[in-house]
Design a protein around this motif. Structure first.
Motif, PDB file in Angstrom:
ATOM      1  N   ASP A 464       8.362  -3.110  -6.315  1.00 13.76           N
ATOM      2  CA  ASP A 464       9.562  -3.407  -7.104  1.00 13.76           C
ATOM      3  C   ASP A 464       9.670  -4.903  -7.336  1.00 13.76           C
ATOM      4  N   ARG A 465      10.600  -5.305  -8.184  1.00 15.79           N
ATOM      5  CA  ARG A 465      10.657  -6.703  -8.609  1.00 15.79           C
ATOM      6  C   ARG A 465      11.115  -7.647  -7.510  1.00 15.79           C
ATOM      7  N   GLY A 466      11.647  -7.109  -6.442  1.00 19.82           N
ATOM      8  CA  GLY A 466      12.039  -7.966  -5.317  1.00 19.82           C
ATOM      9  C   GLY A 466      10.930  -8.133  -4.298  1.00 19.82           C
ATOM     10  N   GLY A 467       9.774  -7.551  -4.567  1.00 22.16           N
ATOM     11  CA  GLY A 467       8.665  -7.688  -3.622  1.00 22.16           C
ATOM     12  C   GLY A 467       8.584  -6.555  -2.622  1.00 22.16           C
ATOM     13  N   GLY A 468       9.467  -5.583  -2.782  1.00 19.91           N
ATOM     14  CA  GLY A 468       9.400  -4.419  -1.898  1.00 19.91           C
ATOM     15  C   GLY A 468       8.257  -3.514  -2.321  1.00 19.91           C
ATOM     16  N   VAL A 469       7.640  -2.882  -1.340  1.00 23.05           N
ATOM     17  CA  VAL A 469       6.498  -2.025  -1.627  1.00 23.05           C
ATOM     18  C   VAL A 469       6.840  -0.607  -1.161  1.00 23.05           C
ATOM     19  N   ASP A 483       3.322   8.147   9.021  1.00 19.46           N
ATOM     20  CA  ASP A 483       4.030   7.188   8.153  1.00 19.46           C
ATOM     21  C   ASP A 483       3.660   5.761   8.556  1.00 19.46           C
ATOM     22  N   SER A 484       3.544   5.548   9.846  1.00 18.50           N
ATOM     23  CA  SER A 484       3.203   4.210  10.343  1.00 18.50           C
ATOM     24  C   SER A 484       1.821   3.789   9.872  1.00 18.50           C
ATOM     25  N   VAL A 485       0.865   4.722   9.920  1.00 18.07           N
ATOM     26  CA  VAL A 485      -0.498   4.402   9.503  1.00 18.07           C
ATOM     27  C   VAL A 485      -0.505   3.917   8.051  1.00 18.07           C
ATOM     28  N   LEU A 486       0.247   4.622   7.187  1.00 15.17           N
ATOM     29  CA  LEU A 486       0.324   4.199   5.778  1.00 15.17           C
ATOM     30  C   LEU A 486       0.909   2.792   5.677  1.00 15.17           C
ATOM     31  N   ALA A 487       1.971   2.548   6.421  1.00 12.05           N
ATOM     32  CA  ALA A 487       2.642   1.241   6.337  1.00 12.05           C
ATOM     33  C   ALA A 487       1.733   0.126   6.835  1.00 12.05           C
ATOM     34  N   TYR A 488       1.058   0.359   7.960  1.00  8.76           N
ATOM     35  CA  TYR A 488       0.191  -0.692   8.519  1.00  8.76           C
ATOM     36  C   TYR A 488      -0.928  -1.036   7.532  1.00  8.76           C
ATOM     37  N   GLU A 493      -3.409  -4.717   3.652  1.00 11.99           N
ATOM     38  CA  GLU A 493      -4.141  -4.975   2.407  1.00 11.99           C
ATOM     39  C   GLU A 493      -3.374  -5.888   1.454  1.00 11.99           C
ATOM     40  N   LEU A 494      -2.040  -5.735   1.410  1.00 14.92           N
ATOM     41  CA  LEU A 494      -1.269  -6.542   0.457  1.00 14.92           C
ATOM     42  C   LEU A 494      -0.743  -7.827   1.081  1.00 14.92           C
ATOM     43  N   GLY A 495      -0.866  -7.950   2.411  1.00 13.44           N
ATOM     44  CA  GLY A 495      -0.391  -9.161   3.072  1.00 13.44           C
ATOM     45  C   GLY A 495       1.114  -9.225   3.170  1.00 13.44           C
ATOM     46  N   VAL A 496       1.775  -8.086   3.178  1.00 14.85           N
ATOM     47  CA  VAL A 496       3.223  -8.085   3.380  1.00 14.85           C
ATOM     48  C   VAL A 496       3.508  -7.614   4.814  1.00 14.85           C
ATOM     49  N   THR A 497       4.749  -7.738   5.242  1.00 10.97           N
ATOM     50  CA  THR A 497       5.074  -7.265   6.585  1.00 10.97           C
ATOM     51  C   THR A 497       5.415  -5.774   6.518  1.00 10.97           C
ATOM     52  N   VAL A 498       5.251  -5.118   7.646  1.00  5.70           N
ATOM     53  CA  VAL A 498       5.516  -3.674   7.711  1.00  5.70           C
ATOM     54  C   VAL A 498       6.965  -3.390   7.310  1.00  5.70           C
ATOM     55  N   ASP A 499       7.880  -4.313   7.644  1.00  3.19           N
ATOM     56  CA  ASP A 499       9.293  -4.086   7.326  1.00  3.19           C
ATOM     57  C   ASP A 499       9.592  -4.136   5.830  1.00  3.19           C
ATOM     58  N   ASP A 500       8.699  -4.693   5.044  1.00  6.66           N
ATOM     59  CA  ASP A 500       8.919  -4.741   3.589  1.00  6.66           C
ATOM     60  C   ASP A 500       8.433  -3.472   2.901  1.00  6.66           C
ATOM     61  N   ILE A 501       7.926  -2.543   3.693  1.00  6.49           N
ATOM     62  CA  ILE A 501       7.345  -1.339   3.103  1.00  6.49           C
ATOM     63  C   ILE A 501       8.269  -0.151   3.314  1.00  6.49           C
ATOM     64  N   SER A 502       8.462   0.612   2.250  1.00 11.72           N
ATOM     65  CA  SER A 502       9.195   1.877   2.371  1.00 11.72           C
ATOM     66  C   SER A 502       8.182   2.997   2.219  1.00 11.72           C
ATOM     67  N   ILE A 503       8.409   4.038   2.999  1.00 12.55           N
ATOM     68  CA  ILE A 503       7.462   5.151   2.985  1.00 12.55           C
ATOM     69  C   ILE A 503       8.168   6.388   2.454  1.00 12.55           C
ATOM     70  N   VAL A 504       7.586   7.014   1.453  1.00 13.54           N
ATOM     71  CA  VAL A 504       8.103   8.289   0.946  1.00 13.54           C
ATOM     72  C   VAL A 504       6.977   9.305   1.108  1.00 13.54           C
ATOM     73  N   THR A 505       7.198  10.288   1.971  1.00 13.65           N
ATOM     74  CA  THR A 505       6.116  11.230   2.244  1.00 13.65           C
ATOM     75  C   THR A 505       6.619  12.663   2.185  1.00 13.65           C
ATOM     76  N   ALA A 506       5.653  13.575   2.118  1.00 14.12           N
ATOM     77  CA  ALA A 506       5.908  15.002   2.314  1.00 14.12           C
ATOM     78  C   ALA A 506       6.950  15.564   1.366  1.00 14.12           C
ATOM     79  N   ASP A 507       6.793  15.292   0.096  1.00 15.23           N
ATOM     80  CA  ASP A 507       7.708  15.828  -0.911  1.00 15.23           C
ATOM     81  C   ASP A 507       6.852  16.194  -2.114  1.00 15.23           C
ATOM     82  N   THR A 508       6.712  17.481  -2.369  1.00 14.99           N
ATOM     83  CA  THR A 508       5.726  17.896  -3.370  1.00 14.99           C
ATOM     84  C   THR A 508       6.079  17.449  -4.780  1.00 14.99           C
ATOM     85  N   SER A 509       7.337  17.080  -5.016  1.00 16.89           N
ATOM     86  CA  SER A 509       7.680  16.585  -6.350  1.00 16.89           C
ATOM     87  C   SER A 509       7.494  15.083  -6.478  1.00 16.89           C
ATOM     88  N   LEU A 510       7.576  14.369  -5.385  1.00 15.46           N
ATOM     89  CA  LEU A 510       7.532  12.905  -5.465  1.00 15.46           C
ATOM     90  C   LEU A 510       6.197  12.317  -5.038  1.00 15.46           C
TER      91      LEU A 510
END
Lengths: 799, 287
Positions: A464-469, A483-488, A493-510
């Motif tokens: 997103d435009r604020g740098g959130g991933v 979820d942690s594995v994805l975030a780490y 790879e992107l050089g951001v901190t784990v706290d800047d990452i949001s995880i959306v998982t396990a939703d067949t529509s999203l």
């Protein structure tokens, strides 16, 4: 790409754990929607019966009851094996175990629904139940439990032969034959299954469910209701433990969906703990006969392995389980010639299915205990009979499995060093004993459950435009930390901190499909997909930065939300600032990545070759120290040393948690857990009566992680969730032998069994407790395949 | 279903005796609530006895102790004088369920639930404890072992309540101990439980003993033959062996998932021996 790692390999906090420990996590059972109804299921009181009629008129008339259904309202079968599934939404004409589902009610509250169940009158014709392997392998008295079974109540038989068995046994100096039994047990996840289904006015169905497999549930629901998958959305909220118990699509998920369609209102069910024991899909009881030929130096010349599985009332993943009881014996030690025959028997008990280790703890118990018996006869230390005959890296097994890296030698050496096994074994005071055992496991099944050529895992990343991933993936966090594995990985790879990452998982529509949390596949497969997606974005971002600084792209690095050039301190830009520039240059920022196992790891071509292949095998070794009371035969495990070849620990703290959890679960299986039935009835369907260890029985566990950097794993990582369970049960059995000189060839190892064997030994009889024989059943002629043992396996990276 | 929490014994016995339907007494609820939740019992009336002061107190009496039936296991464990005088009784109560359960569970409930495997009962029987039973027709004082008549069955009449346990005064050089065997350390039910209570003289001879065994018969067994094996001996190895065989011989166990007959019989002897050793040690003697 080799660079210094900033996130991977470091101990850090699990994603979502603060919500869990503060009670904020919303599990499926916490979901409540306006106008929601509550569902209860009427269950069979007979182990085997024909339903002559169901009269639910009284229940329907009860105030507060909104709908009542039975099997005829939704007659299409389903299952984790998809087209071969035999699960019924509700029993159609027969019930096949006590607890099988017969009818269901949706009411304004749970109490009313429960009251309504009492008003449903079922007329049963009681049939003679089949309650054991022995009863299921003789010609049935009445009609077989399922009409699809191959022979009477024998569901499935497998017969495979690799290499020259006769020649192999002819070369042997010693031929050892043993019979083992491994009693069934259950997963005991903390969260009881819960599902909310909401069929809305636009004809779309949304299901929130405690499942390990939203994708397979999606397919099953579409099939049961003949709905286009596009009208169905499956969401798996954080799941409170799975261990295989939430792999299968289960009938209560279908029941609440149907009731929601019938009432136009959301419908919820939360299984009671007792009902979870009936949903089951746990460890198959397995009776095994193992015949192994060895030379004087302990090298195996041939192994003939037979297994008989007690499957319970339905198929589940049982066909795969049969194969798994034969597939991985060859992965640990050199077995040039190998024969496997397996049969799954249908019985009138809750259905067995996949539980942590899926079909491999039972044969591993047999093989590791037998190896110790052989070692004793040959006068070889249990360490050496293993160390001298380990499979080699990048070779194939007799049954065509491709081994990549193996750290089993390092594992054995590590536990030997900590436990001082070589000096202590055989030399401890009477009553104290050490036992050693090893194991190996897959890091993800090489094949999906239904044949297709699509990725096994997909990851999508959006910035997103604020740098959130935000990372989107179909994977399902069942507590293991996916979820942690994805975030780490994305943070790395992107050089951001784990706290800047949001995880959306396990939703067949999203989220893009990930096949699910089974077969220890998630870290490797989603990890590789995440790397794939993240590196595409990284390249895009670095292009913009390189242009900005006038430096080559390769000179850039990123960490802690800053992209910089290590050689030039003036070249540095914050991640959010770079994102603005990159989006201005490239447009909306996002990427996708995917993963499928490389063809070189997919094993043989024979029928049945689909079970066993994986991108990478893990290896574990454990030494267990026990104390056996010489008078009461009480068994205490005092200490466990375990080493696990995890390839590379993405987060060593979480890996240690997985290893310790495996040890704990393994101890429960080794010492006390078992499914007990009397007159068709589960004797212990509660947390009080089904004995599982508490932390008071859990000894000090010393975990050692071995890193072998597998070329197929993300950063070299392999699985950790299942493999470390495998050595525990045989190590306990071997330790009991070292302590008091009796062989317990049966799991669980109760004090009474040790007691009986000790008494027998005192009387001059064989100091052994275990089964005496296996049924004689006709197996089909084996599929004969050339052994590929020792051949070179291609070293082909997955990327 | 009606819930009542009277603050007097009279009111409680009146409620219980006048209820025409099924009535149950609620103390800690660690058995009753589990049974209700499982649908095993659906009482019409529940009388909570925790508000009755007499049932909630531990008092020194006649050089012994009177323990209210609704005192919790944790409270007994925290009572220093009681614990030092009757360590075997207290350790038995502290084996009921788990630490959390002991915050609710009571000796009265453990007795009146009438499980053959109740942990506190063999220790109480070995201790020679009596209970005070109050009903509308008066008060009676009976030995603990006369309460249970079979699994889930008691000799209590309608409206009667077990009010308190009386642990008698005991001579110096006495000791008691309770041991049980369970596959799991906590939250488990005894496969066998043995309570031993004995008194030694200055010369190190056992002059009095009581041995009680749980989970090996429909009710807890007081085994005089086992006690006789100790009395008049120095509780040496041969006396202990006699004790073990007497204890084993008294057992009439069933085979079930928690233990085979043979196993229970053997373990009863072993535990009796071990409990006797601890009791002797506690009696201030060395073997």
């Amino acid at each position: 790409m080799s660079k210094e790692l900033h996130v991977i390999g470091k101990a850090s906090r699990k994603v979502g754990v603060m919500q869990k420990v503060s009670g904020q996590t919303v599990y499926a059972g916490d979901i409540s929607l306006p106008r929601m109804l509550y569902c209860k299921i009427l269950r069979s009181i007979h182990p085997y019966a024909r339903i002559k009629s169901i009269d639910s008129r009284e229940a329907e008339a009860l105030p507060g009851v909104m709908a009542v259904m039975n099997g005829k309202d939704s007659p299409k079968k389903f299952g984790i094996m998809l087209r071969r599934g035999d699960d019924e939404v509700l029993a159609i004409d027969k019930t096949r175990f006590v607890g099988d589902s017969v009818a269901a009610v949706a009411a304004l509250d749970e109490e009313t629904a429960e009251e309504a169940l009492k008003l449903i009158h079922v007329d049963y014709e009681v049939l003679e139940p089949v309650m054991s392997i022995a009863e299921g392998t003789v010609p049935p008295n009445g009609e077989p439990i399922h009409d699809y079974a191959e022979l009477g109540n024998i569901h499935k038989r497998v017969s495979l032969e690799f290499g020259e068995m006769e020649a192999g046994f002819a070369k042997a100096d010693l031929i050892q034959e043993d019979i083992f039994y491994y009693e069934g047990n259950t997963h005991l996840a903390m969260e009881e299954h819960a599902t909310v289904a909401h069929y809305e006015a636009d004809g779309k169905l949304t299901i929130w469910s405690s499942t390990q497999n939203p994708h397979y549930l999606h397919k099953a629901v579409a099939n049961v209701f003949d709905m286009p998958p596009s009208r169905i959305r499956i969401i798996a909220p954080p799941t409170g433990g799975g261990f295989g118990g939430k792999v299968d699509p289960l009938n209560h998920e279908m029941v609440v969906s149907k009731l929601s369609m019938m009432t136009g209102r959301p419908v919820k069910i939360t299984l009671t703990r007792e009902e979870v024991f009936y949903a089951h899909r746990g460890r198959h009881p397995v009776l095994m006969k193992v015949k192994t030929g060895v030379k004087k130096d302990g090298s195996i010349t041939a192994m003939d392995f037979k297994s008989f599985l007690d499957g319970g009332g339905y198929g589940s993943l049982g066909v795969a389980t049969v194969y798994y009881t034969g597939a991985l014996q060859t992965v640990t030690y050199n077995i040039p010639n190998y024969k496997f025959q397996g049969a799954r028997i249908v019985t009138n008990k809750p259905p067995c299915g996949p539980k942590r280790g899926h079909g491999t703890p039972q044969p591993r118990f047999a093989v590791e205990v037998q190896l110790d018996k052989i070692a004793e006869k040959l006068g070889i230390n249990p360490l050496d009979i293993r160390l001298n005959h380990l499979t080699r890296p990048f070779t194939k097994t007799a049954n065509h499995l491709s081994i990549t890296t193996t750290g089993l030698r390092e594992c054995i050496e590590a536990v030997e060093k900590r436990s001082n096994f070589r000096e202590q074994y055989g030399n401890l005071p009477l009553g104290k004993g050490l036992g050693l055992a090893c194991g190996s496991y897959i890091t993800g099944a090489g094949f999906p459950i239904y044949w297709n050529e699509m990725p096994h895992s997909g990851v999508q990343i959006q910035i997103d435009r604020g740098g959130g991933v935000t990372v989107f993936c179909g994977s399902t966090d069942i507590g293991q930390g996916s979820d942690s594995v994805l975030a780490y990985i994305v943070a790395e790879e992107l050089g951001v901190t784990v706290d800047d990452i949001s995880i959306v998982t396990a939703d067949t529509s999203l989220t893009p499909v990930d096949l699910g949390s089974y077969s220890s596949r998630v870290t490797l497969m989603t990890g590789n997909a995440a790397i794939d997606a993240a590196r595409k974005l990284r390249t895009l971002l670095f292009e913009t930065a390189a242009k900005e600084f006038g430096v080559p792209l390769e000179s850039l690095d990123a960490r802690d939300n800053v992209v910089f050039c290590p050689e030039n301190e003036n070249c540095s830009i914050s991640f959010p600032d770079l994102v603005v520039k990159a989006e201005s240059e490239h447009g909306t920022l996002g990427s996708v990545g995917s993963y499928a196992p490389p063809p070189s790891t997919l094993g043989g071509k024979y029928k049945g070759a689909g079970v066993g292949p994986t991108p990478a095998y893990t290896y574990s070794a454990a030494v267990v120290l026990v104390d056996v009371d010489l008078e009461t035969a009480e068994l205490k495990v005092e200490k466990i040393w375990i080493a696990h070849d995890v390839g590379k620990a993405i987060n060593p703290l979480l890996v240690q948690g997985q290893v310790e959890g495996s040890v704990y679960m393994g101890l429960g299986e080794a010492m006390m857990e078992e499914q007990v039935f009397r007159r068709g009835l589960h004797k212990t369907p509660s947390l009080l009566d089904y004995k599982s260890p508490t932390f008071l029985e859990t000894p000090d566990i010393e975990t050692i992680l071995i890193e072998t950097n597998d070329p197929n794993g993300p950063y070299g990582a392999k699985e950790a969730g299942q493999g470390p369970l495998l050595p525990i049960m045989p190590a306990v059995a071997n330790a009991v032998y070292d302590a008091v000189g009796v062989r317990i060839d049966e799991i669980p190892i109760h004090p009474q069994k040790i007691f009986k064997a000790m008494r027998d030994k005192e009387k001059g009889k064989e100091g052994r407790y275990g089964p005496k024989g296996v049924p004689e059943i006709p197996f089909p002629d084996p599929i004969r395949v050339e052994s590929q043992w020792g051949q070179r396996a291609d070293q082909e990276s997955s990327r | 279903m009606r819930y009542e929490a009277p603050d007097s014994l009279d009111a409680a016995t009146e409620l219980l005796s006048s209820e025409p339907g099924v009535s149950r007494i609620l103390a800690g609820g660690t058995d009753l609530l589990v049974q209700m939740h499982a649908g095993m019992t659906e009482p019409d009336l529940i009388v909570d006895i925790k508000k009755i002061p007499d049932l909630r107190a531990i008092v020194a009496e006649d050089s012994g102790f009177r323990i209210g039936a609704a005192v919790t296991g944790a409270e007994m464990g925290e009572h220093r004088e009681l614990k030092s005088a009757w360590p075997g009784v207290v350790e038995a109560v502290e084996l009921i369920g788990s630490t959390q359960i002991q915050g609710r569970a009571t000796p009265g409930g453990n007795l009146c639930n009438a499980s053959p495997a109740a942990d506190s009962v063999p220790a109480m029987v070995a201790a020679g404890a009596t209970v005070t039973v109050v009903g509308t027709e008066g008060t009676r004082e009976i030995p603990v072992q006369e309460i249970c008549t079979g699994p889930g069955q008691t000799s209590l009449k309608k409206g009667e309540i077990v009010v308190s346990f009386k642990l008698p005064a005991r001579p110096s050089r006495s000791g008691d101990a309770y041991l049980r065997m369970t596959p799991r350390t906590e939250m488990d039910i005894a496969v066998v439980g043995v309570g031993v209570n004995l008194t030694m003289d200055q010369e190190g001879n056992c002059i009095d003993a009581r041995v009680a065994i749980g989970a090996v018969a429909p009710t807890v067994l007081l085994v005089p033959e086992a006690a006789a094996a100790l009395i008049g001996t120095k509780v040496d190895e041969s006396a202990l062996a006699e004790l073990a065989s007497a204890a084993s011989a008294a057992c009439r166990p069933i085979d079930d998932k928690r233990g085979t007959k043979k196993y229970r019989i053997k373990v009863a002897g072993v535990l009796a021996k071990r409990a006797a050793k601890i009791a002797v040690e506690r009696a201030g003697q060395s073997l």
